[in-house]
Scaffold this active site. Sequence first.
Site, mmCIF file in Angstrom:
data_model
loop_
_atom_site.group_PDB
_atom_site.id
_atom_site.type_symbol
_atom_site.label_atom_id
_atom_site.label_comp_id
_atom_site.label_asym_id
_atom_site.label_seq_id
_atom_site.Cartn_x
_atom_site.Cartn_y
_atom_site.Cartn_z
ATOM 1 C CB SER A 146 -0.941 0.072 1.280
ATOM 2 O OG SER A 146 -1.417 1.015 1.460
ATOM 3 C CE1 TYR A 159 -4.490 -2.086 4.803
ATOM 4 C CE2 TYR A 159 -3.273 0.086 4.409
ATOM 5 C CZ TYR A 159 -4.209 -1.169 4.103
ATOM 6 O OH TYR A 159 -4.230 -1.340 2.660
#
Length: 264
Positions: A146, A159
């Site tokens: 990401s 995350y």
Amino acid sequence: MEQSLAGRTALITGSTSGIGHGIALLYAQAGAKVMLNGFGKPEEIARARAEIGAAMGVAEAPYSAADLSKPEAVRQMVKDAEAALGSVDILVNNAGIQFVAPVDEFPDDKFDAIIAINFASNFHAIKAALPGMKARNWGRIVNIASAHGLVASPQKVAYVSAKHAVVGMTKTVALEVAKLPITCNAICPGFVRTPLAEAQVGPLAKAHNVSEQAALEDLLLEKQPSKRWIEVDEVARMALYLVGPGSGGVNGAALSIDGGWLAA
């Protein structure tokens, strides 16, 4: 489309919807045999298996319901893929979950689950698949990280930590296989148009009393200079390049596809 993956096999986690499904479809269209993995409603999984199967020329694609939070389930998934496909030439670690909260309010169980699924499952899958790749003297590993694997945002401690770890692991694996015809790379998308992501726009607009377009551009995509979604097909095409002919010199990369986010 050129059948650039003819004769190859691929295991793609989190591939019953979203980015993983887009990658699975493109790989199948390029000639690969693909095994799917992921959660969802039975009818959604059946639809995904049928769509990917049609691209492969079979009734339905093989599928694993493995719970990626459990290491033994990840290892069994790789064994099942090898049995169903004959090998795992290509491994795409895509599955992921999200939860947001300040660090001091972040639930322990949510933190542990995100680390397990977004990061640790990648390790267990790579560890299980790599011996076969070495034995066949060819392999491609693609980790869907990401933009948050390269930069941080508030309220996403689990995350961001997991995705940073994925990028670090990608580089480590790449160094270990550097002398072999095996590569390990990460893709770092910004905000990608998926049903789950699009579902965030309406509540944001309502909470801030703005239009959905304003919520999309000024709130959800505030860090993405393009002010548009990254499309699933764009990520899938990057993933196709990384496993196709001519990609062998790309190893240990963390490739951004984020509308300019990391350039700012």
